[in-house]
Design an enzyme around this catalytic site. Structure first.
Site, PDB file in Angstrom:
ATOM      1  N   HIS A   1       0.837  -1.201   0.000  1.00 47.13           N
ATOM      2  CA  HIS A   1       0.000   0.000   0.000  1.00 47.13           C
ATOM      3  C   HIS A   1       0.873   1.253   0.000  1.00 47.13           C
ATOM      4  O   HIS A   1       0.705   2.145  -0.821  1.00 47.13           O
ATOM      5  CB  HIS A   1      -0.912   0.025   1.232  1.00 47.13           C
ATOM      6  CG  HIS A   1      -1.544   1.381   1.444  1.00 47.13           C
ATOM      7  ND1 HIS A   1      -2.695   1.778   0.805  1.00 47.13           N
ATOM      8  CD2 HIS A   1      -1.137   2.440   2.184  1.00 47.13           C
ATOM      9  CE1 HIS A   1      -2.967   3.039   1.154  1.00 47.13           C
ATOM     10  NE2 HIS A   1      -2.045   3.462   1.991  1.00 47.13           N
TER      11      HIS A   1
ATOM     12  N   HIS B   1       1.515   4.908  -2.709  1.00 51.46           N
ATOM     13  CA  HIS B   1       1.834   6.323  -2.449  1.00 51.46           C
ATOM     14  C   HIS B   1       3.055   6.847  -3.196  1.00 51.46           C
ATOM     15  O   HIS B   1       3.122   8.028  -3.526  1.00 51.46           O
ATOM     16  CB  HIS B   1       2.119   6.511  -0.949  1.00 51.46           C
ATOM     17  CG  HIS B   1       0.889   6.571  -0.094  1.00 51.46           C
ATOM     18  ND1 HIS B   1       0.080   7.676  -0.004  1.00 51.46           N
ATOM     19  CD2 HIS B   1       0.342   5.646   0.733  1.00 51.46           C
ATOM     20  CE1 HIS B   1      -0.915   7.439   0.834  1.00 51.46           C
ATOM     21  NE2 HIS B   1      -0.786   6.221   1.293  1.00 51.46           N
TER      22      HIS B   1
ATOM     23  N   GLU C   1      -5.387   9.582  -0.058  1.00 52.41           N
ATOM     24  CA  GLU C   1      -5.803   8.175   0.064  1.00 52.41           C
ATOM     25  C   GLU C   1      -6.887   7.799  -0.944  1.00 52.41           C
ATOM     26  O   GLU C   1      -6.806   6.738  -1.567  1.00 52.41           O
ATOM     27  CB  GLU C   1      -6.290   7.877   1.484  1.00 52.41           C
ATOM     28  CG  GLU C   1      -5.205   7.903   2.546  1.00 52.41           C
ATOM     29  CD  GLU C   1      -4.122   6.823   2.357  1.00 52.41           C
ATOM     30  OE1 GLU C   1      -3.148   6.870   3.105  1.00 52.41           O
ATOM     31  OE2 GLU C   1      -4.243   5.964   1.463  1.00 52.41           O
TER      32      GLU C   1
ATOM     33  N   SER D   1      -4.023   0.865  -4.556  1.00 50.49           N
ATOM     34  CA  SER D   1      -3.468  -0.395  -4.015  1.00 50.49           C
ATOM     35  C   SER D   1      -4.557  -1.423  -3.719  1.00 50.49           C
ATOM     36  O   SER D   1      -4.267  -2.483  -3.145  1.00 50.49           O
ATOM     37  CB  SER D   1      -2.677  -0.109  -2.734  1.00 50.49           C
ATOM     38  OG  SER D   1      -3.504   0.537  -1.784  1.00 50.49           O
TER      39      SER D   1
END
Ligand code: HBI
Ligand code: FE
Length: 299
Positions: free
Chosen positions: A137, A142, A183, A205
């Site tokens: 993730h 990111h 996010e 993700s």
């Protein structure tokens, strides 16, 4: 207290009991010797599945960043090799951490262009979902966008603003901004289904949320508005009820230039909104059917 602090104190403790030398800023040396064949296989499977799924659904800036960083598809990357490409590009570096770190520590890292990346990989039985961020993730979700100078500057400015907000006791408002952009953010794209493409790491993700955020009729998709986002609660355990779409990353960067002190004083006086609310003044791209929504549980 942000959601992550209260919900994860126990797991914070558990993660830190792994015999890894944790420094005062919660960073560790990436224990590359601890990755087994199963970890590399899980990375390989997630990487192949998401890169195939994201084509045509994720914004070009993500794919460009992934390409330029040269992230390996077949094994868990070494953070040093990622930094070799990342740091010269935008001044960011990734630092290994045991898992979720306290809010203030997290924002302190962002304010210094350091992105905390959890070192461990999820188990094979957690392939489709796990509540806390793992290495896939954080690193796949990111880091590629940190190669984009406009997004990289936004993340840096966000870190500084969040530190100030933390001191002013207005952290939940900044946590919502992070949640609905970094996010779970969408970006407008006329040629795509529902007029949006993906950029948020929590979507990028996740196989389920990649499809849900762009194609499902259930969620609202609203034009991004800074005050509106800061008032809107969210859930950490299901797909989002509402997604906010920016016009482009330049809009995010201009958001980060906001005088947050004045804005926070105004927004904190307004009532919080439920995750599924739609207001008269909202710029509605798609109004959700609300199919499958759970009753409450917004944060
Ligand atoms: N710690 N490792 C890690 N990763 C995060 O994304 C993270 C965190 N601690 C706090 C935090 N995020 C929140 O404050 C933000 O999501 C707002
Ligand atoms: Fe994340």
């Amino acid at each position: 207290m942000s959601t992550l602090d209260t919900a994860n104190t126990a797991s914070l403790k558990a993660q830190f009991d792994t015999g890894l030398e944790t420094r005062a800023d919660f960073t560790i040396d990436q224990p590359t010797e601890r990755y087994g064949a199963v970890d590399h296989a899980v990375w390989r499977q997630l990487y192949a599945r998401q890169t195939a799924l994201l084509k045509g659904r994720v914004c070009d800036e993500f794919l460009e960043g992934l390409e330029r960083i040269g992230m390996p598809a077949d094994r868990v990357p070494s953070f040093d090799e990622i930094n070799t490409e990342l740091t010269p590009a935008t001044g960011w570096q990734i630092v290994a951490v045991p898992g979720l770190v306290p809010d203030q520590v997290f924002f302190e890292h962002l304010a210094n262009r350091r992105f905390p990346v959890t070192w461990w990989m999820r188990r094979p039985d957690q392939l489709d979902y796990l509540q806390e961020p793992d290495c896939f993730h954080d690193l796949f979700g990111h880091v590629p966008l940190l190669m984009n100078s406009v997004f990289a500057d936004y993340m840096h400015a966000y870190g500084r603003a969040a530190l100030a907000a933390h001191d002013a006791g207005a952290l939940p408002l900044l946590a919502r901004l992070y949640w609905y952009t970094v996010e779970f953010g969408l970006v407008c794209d006329e040629a795509s289904p529902n007029g949006v493409k993906i950029y948020g790491a929590g979507i990028v993700s996740s196989k389920g949320e990649t499809l849900h955020s762009q194609q499902s009729a259930a969620p609202n998709r609203l034009g991004f508005n800074l005050e509106r986002v800061m008032r809107t609660r969210y859930r950490i355990d299901t797909f989002q009820k509402t997604y906010f779409a920016i016009d482009d990353f330049a809009q995010l960067f201009s958001v980060a230039q906001t005088d947050f002190a004045a804005l926070l004083a105004r927004v904190v006086a307004e009532p919080a909104l439920d995750a599924g609310d739609v207001l008269q003044e909202d710029h509605v791209l798609t109004r959700g059917s609300q199919e499958g929504w759970l009753a409450d549980g917004d944060i």
